[in-house]
Design a protein around this motif. Structure first.
Motif, PDB file in Angstrom:
ATOM      1  N   GLN A   1      -0.639   1.548 -15.796  1.00  0.00           N
ATOM      2  CA  GLN A   1      -1.577   2.517 -16.374  1.00  0.00           C
ATOM      3  C   GLN A   1      -2.934   2.435 -15.665  1.00  0.00           C
ATOM      4  N   ASN A   2      -3.395   1.212 -15.378  1.00  0.00           N
ATOM      5  CA  ASN A   2      -4.673   1.038 -14.673  1.00  0.00           C
ATOM      6  C   ASN A   2      -4.596   1.568 -13.242  1.00  0.00           C
ATOM      7  N   ILE A   3      -3.453   1.379 -12.582  1.00  0.00           N
ATOM      8  CA  ILE A   3      -3.294   1.889 -11.216  1.00  0.00           C
ATOM      9  C   ILE A   3      -3.368   3.403 -11.218  1.00  0.00           C
ATOM     10  N   VAL A   4      -2.645   4.028 -12.135  1.00  0.00           N
ATOM     11  CA  VAL A   4      -2.616   5.489 -12.196  1.00  0.00           C
ATOM     12  C   VAL A   4      -4.001   6.038 -12.550  1.00  0.00           C
ATOM     13  N   GLU A   5      -4.704   5.318 -13.411  1.00  0.00           N
ATOM     14  CA  GLU A   5      -5.996   5.813 -13.879  1.00  0.00           C
ATOM     15  C   GLU A   5      -7.115   5.597 -12.868  1.00  0.00           C
ATOM     16  N   TYR A   6      -7.161   4.436 -12.218  1.00  0.00           N
ATOM     17  CA  TYR A   6      -8.320   4.087 -11.401  1.00  0.00           C
ATOM     18  C   TYR A   6      -8.090   4.115  -9.893  1.00  0.00           C
ATOM     19  N   PHE A   7      -6.856   4.006  -9.439  1.00  0.00           N
ATOM     20  CA  PHE A   7      -6.576   3.929  -8.009  1.00  0.00           C
ATOM     21  C   PHE A   7      -6.479   5.331  -7.438  1.00  0.00           C
ATOM     22  N   GLN A   8      -7.112   5.585  -6.289  1.00  0.00           N
ATOM     23  CA  GLN A   8      -7.052   6.885  -5.645  1.00  0.00           C
ATOM     24  C   GLN A   8      -6.582   6.709  -4.208  1.00  0.00           C
TER      25      GLN A   8
ATOM     26  N   VAL B   1       0.844  -1.195   0.000  1.00  0.00           N
ATOM     27  CA  VAL B   1       0.000   0.000   0.000  1.00  0.00           C
ATOM     28  C   VAL B   1       0.880   1.246   0.000  1.00  0.00           C
ATOM     29  N   GLN B   2       1.952   1.197   0.767  1.00  0.00           N
ATOM     30  CA  GLN B   2       2.856   2.340   0.852  1.00  0.00           C
ATOM     31  C   GLN B   2       3.497   2.617  -0.510  1.00  0.00           C
ATOM     32  N   GLN B   3       3.917   1.580  -1.209  1.00  0.00           N
ATOM     33  CA  GLN B   3       4.522   1.762  -2.526  1.00  0.00           C
ATOM     34  C   GLN B   3       3.499   2.279  -3.531  1.00  0.00           C
ATOM     35  N   ALA B   4       2.257   1.803  -3.430  1.00  0.00           N
ATOM     36  CA  ALA B   4       1.216   2.277  -4.347  1.00  0.00           C
ATOM     37  C   ALA B   4       0.949   3.761  -4.129  1.00  0.00           C
ATOM     38  N   LEU B   5       0.937   4.195  -2.870  1.00  0.00           N
ATOM     39  CA  LEU B   5       0.729   5.620  -2.592  1.00  0.00           C
ATOM     40  C   LEU B   5       1.911   6.459  -3.079  1.00  0.00           C
ATOM     41  N   GLU B   6       3.129   5.941  -2.942  1.00  0.00           N
ATOM     42  CA  GLU B   6       4.300   6.649  -3.466  1.00  0.00           C
ATOM     43  C   GLU B   6       4.231   6.754  -4.977  1.00  0.00           C
TER      44      GLU B   6
ATOM     45  N   LEU C   1       1.567   6.786  -6.905  1.00  0.00           N
ATOM     46  CA  LEU C   1       0.554   7.782  -7.267  1.00  0.00           C
ATOM     47  C   LEU C   1       1.048   9.200  -7.005  1.00  0.00           C
ATOM     48  N   ALA C   2       1.722   9.399  -5.881  1.00  0.00           N
ATOM     49  CA  ALA C   2       2.207  10.735  -5.548  1.00  0.00           C
ATOM     50  C   ALA C   2       3.250  11.204  -6.560  1.00  0.00           C
ATOM     51  N   LYS C   3       4.171  10.333  -6.958  1.00  0.00           N
ATOM     52  CA  LYS C   3       5.182  10.702  -7.950  1.00  0.00           C
ATOM     53  C   LYS C   3       4.528  11.087  -9.271  1.00  0.00           C
ATOM     54  N   HIS C   4       3.548  10.292  -9.679  1.00  0.00           N
ATOM     55  CA  HIS C   4       2.899  10.559 -10.968  1.00  0.00           C
ATOM     56  C   HIS C   4       2.072  11.838 -10.913  1.00  0.00           C
ATOM     57  N   GLN C   5       1.423  12.114  -9.796  1.00  0.00           N
ATOM     58  CA  GLN C   5       0.594  13.312  -9.700  1.00  0.00           C
ATOM     59  C   GLN C   5       1.444  14.577  -9.578  1.00  0.00           C
ATOM     60  N   ARG C   6       2.595  14.498  -8.928  1.00  0.00           N
ATOM     61  CA  ARG C   6       3.449  15.675  -8.779  1.00  0.00           C
ATOM     62  C   ARG C   6       4.040  16.117 -10.113  1.00  0.00           C
ATOM     63  N   ASN C   7       4.587  15.147 -10.851  1.00  0.00           N
ATOM     64  CA  ASN C   7       5.250  15.492 -12.101  1.00  0.00           C
ATOM     65  C   ASN C   7       5.014  14.373 -13.114  1.00  0.00           C
ATOM     66  N   ARG C   8       4.032  14.576 -13.958  1.00  0.00           N
ATOM     67  CA  ARG C   8       3.690  13.534 -14.940  1.00  0.00           C
ATOM     68  C   ARG C   8       4.753  13.415 -16.030  1.00  0.00           C
ATOM     69  N   ASN C   9       5.470  14.477 -16.324  1.00  0.00           N
ATOM     70  CA  ASN C   9       6.510  14.412 -17.358  1.00  0.00           C
ATOM     71  C   ASN C   9       7.737  13.659 -16.862  1.00  0.00           C
ATOM     72  N   GLU C  10       8.093  13.866 -15.603  1.00  0.00           N
ATOM     73  CA  GLU C  10       9.262  13.184 -15.042  1.00  0.00           C
ATOM     74  C   GLU C  10       8.962  11.721 -14.713  1.00  0.00           C
ATOM     75  N   TRP C  11       7.734  11.420 -14.284  1.00  0.00           N
ATOM     76  CA  TRP C  11       7.344  10.063 -13.909  1.00  0.00           C
ATOM     77  C   TRP C  11       6.199   9.588 -14.804  1.00  0.00           C
ATOM     78  N   PRO C  12       6.475   9.260 -16.069  1.00  0.00           N
ATOM     79  CA  PRO C  12       5.414   8.688 -16.906  1.00  0.00           C
ATOM     80  C   PRO C  12       5.150   7.237 -16.493  1.00  0.00           C
ATOM     81  N   VAL C  13       4.113   6.664 -17.060  1.00  0.00           N
ATOM     82  CA  VAL C  13       3.691   5.301 -16.685  1.00  0.00           C
ATOM     83  C   VAL C  13       4.790   4.289 -16.965  1.00  0.00           C
ATOM     84  N   GLU C  14       5.513   4.441 -18.084  1.00  0.00           N
ATOM     85  CA  GLU C  14       6.568   3.476 -18.447  1.00  0.00           C
ATOM     86  C   GLU C  14       7.704   3.483 -17.423  1.00  0.00           C
ATOM     87  N   ARG C  15       8.092   4.686 -16.971  1.00  0.00           N
ATOM     88  CA  ARG C  15       9.171   4.778 -15.997  1.00  0.00           C
ATOM     89  C   ARG C  15       8.734   4.218 -14.644  1.00  0.00           C
ATOM     90  N   LEU C  16       7.487   4.490 -14.244  1.00  0.00           N
ATOM     91  CA  LEU C  16       6.969   3.928 -12.989  1.00  0.00           C
ATOM     92  C   LEU C  16       6.924   2.402 -13.049  1.00  0.00           C
TER      93      LEU C  16
END
Length: 177
Positions: A147-154, A113-118, A120-135
Motif C-alpha cells: 500500500q505504501n509503495i502504491v501510494e508514495y512511490f512514483q 527496480v524493474q519489479q517495482a515499476l511493473e 506500479l504499472a499494473k496498479h495504475q492501468r487497472n486498479r480493480n483487477e490489480w488491487p493492493v492485496e493481489r499485488l
C-alpha cells in the motif's frame, strides 16, 4: 580531619621518592620453571650432539622413495573445503550498460527496480483487477508495504523546464486540487 593529615603525609617529598625509585636498576623478571637451561636437564642429550650430522640417519633417509598413484576422493574434498577455487576466466567483464542488473534470485519481501515499476504499472492501468492485496500476494510482499509503495512511490518522470506549467511547484498544486 584524619584524611587531610594522611594526604599531607602521602604527598610529602613525593618528587624525591619518585627519583629514588627511578634510579634503581631494574630487576629481571623470574623465569618460568619450564624454560630452564637444556644443559642442566639430564633427559636431553647435550646440544653439541644434536647439532652434529648423523651420517647413518642421513643415508637411511636418502634411501626412502615416496610414490603416489591413483585418485583419492577424500583428499579432493578436504582440499576444496579449505581453499577457494581460483577463477578460470581472467578477462574483465564488460561494464553494465542497463539501468538495473538482471538479478535471478530476489528474497521474499523484496523487489527489484524493474519489479517495482511493473507493480506500479499494473496498479495504475487497472486498479480493480490489480488491487493492493493481489499485488502483495503476487510479489510476496507485506500488504502494508505494498500500500505504501502504491501510494508514495512514483516512476521516473521527465519534466520540461521550458514552460511554466510544467514546473514541479505547479505540478504539486495541480495534484492537491
Amino acid at each position: 580531619m584524619g584524611n587531610i593529615l594522611r594526604r599531607g603525609v602521602q604527598n610529602y617529598n613525593v618528587e624525591n621518592r619518585a627519583h629514588r625509585v627511578l634510579d634503581r636498576k631494574p630487576k629481571a623478571a623470574p623465569k618460568h620453571p619450564g624454560s630452564r637451561d637444556t644443559q642442566k636437564d639430564s633427559k636431553l642429550p647435550p646440544i653439541e650432539t644434536l647439532q652434529k650430522k648423523d651420517v647413518n640417519l642421513l643415508n637411511m633417509l636418502q634411501g626412502i622413495n615416496v610414490d603416489s598413484s591413483g585418485y583419492d576422493p577424500e583428499f579432493e574434498k578436504s582440499k576444496e573445503i579449505g581453499s577457494r577455487l581460483m577463477p578460470t576466466d581472467r578477462q574483465q567483464k564488460p561494464e553494465q550498460t542497463e539501468l538495473w542488473e538482471n538479478i535471478e534470485h530476489v528474497p521474499k519481501g523484496r523487489l527489484t527496480v524493474q519489479q517495482a515499476l511493473e507493480l506500479l504499472a499494473k496498479h495504475q492501468r487497472n486498479r480493480n483487477e490489480w488491487p493492493v492485496e493481489r499485488l502483495a500476494q503476487e510479489y510476496s510482499l507485506n500488504p502494508i508495504d505494498t500500500q505504501n509503495i502504491v501510494e508514495y512511490f512514483q516512476s521516473f518522470k521527465v519534466i520540461s523546464m521550458e514552460s511554466k506549467d510544467s514546473l514541479p511547484g505547479n505540478e504539486r498544486k495541480q495534484l492537491t486540487t
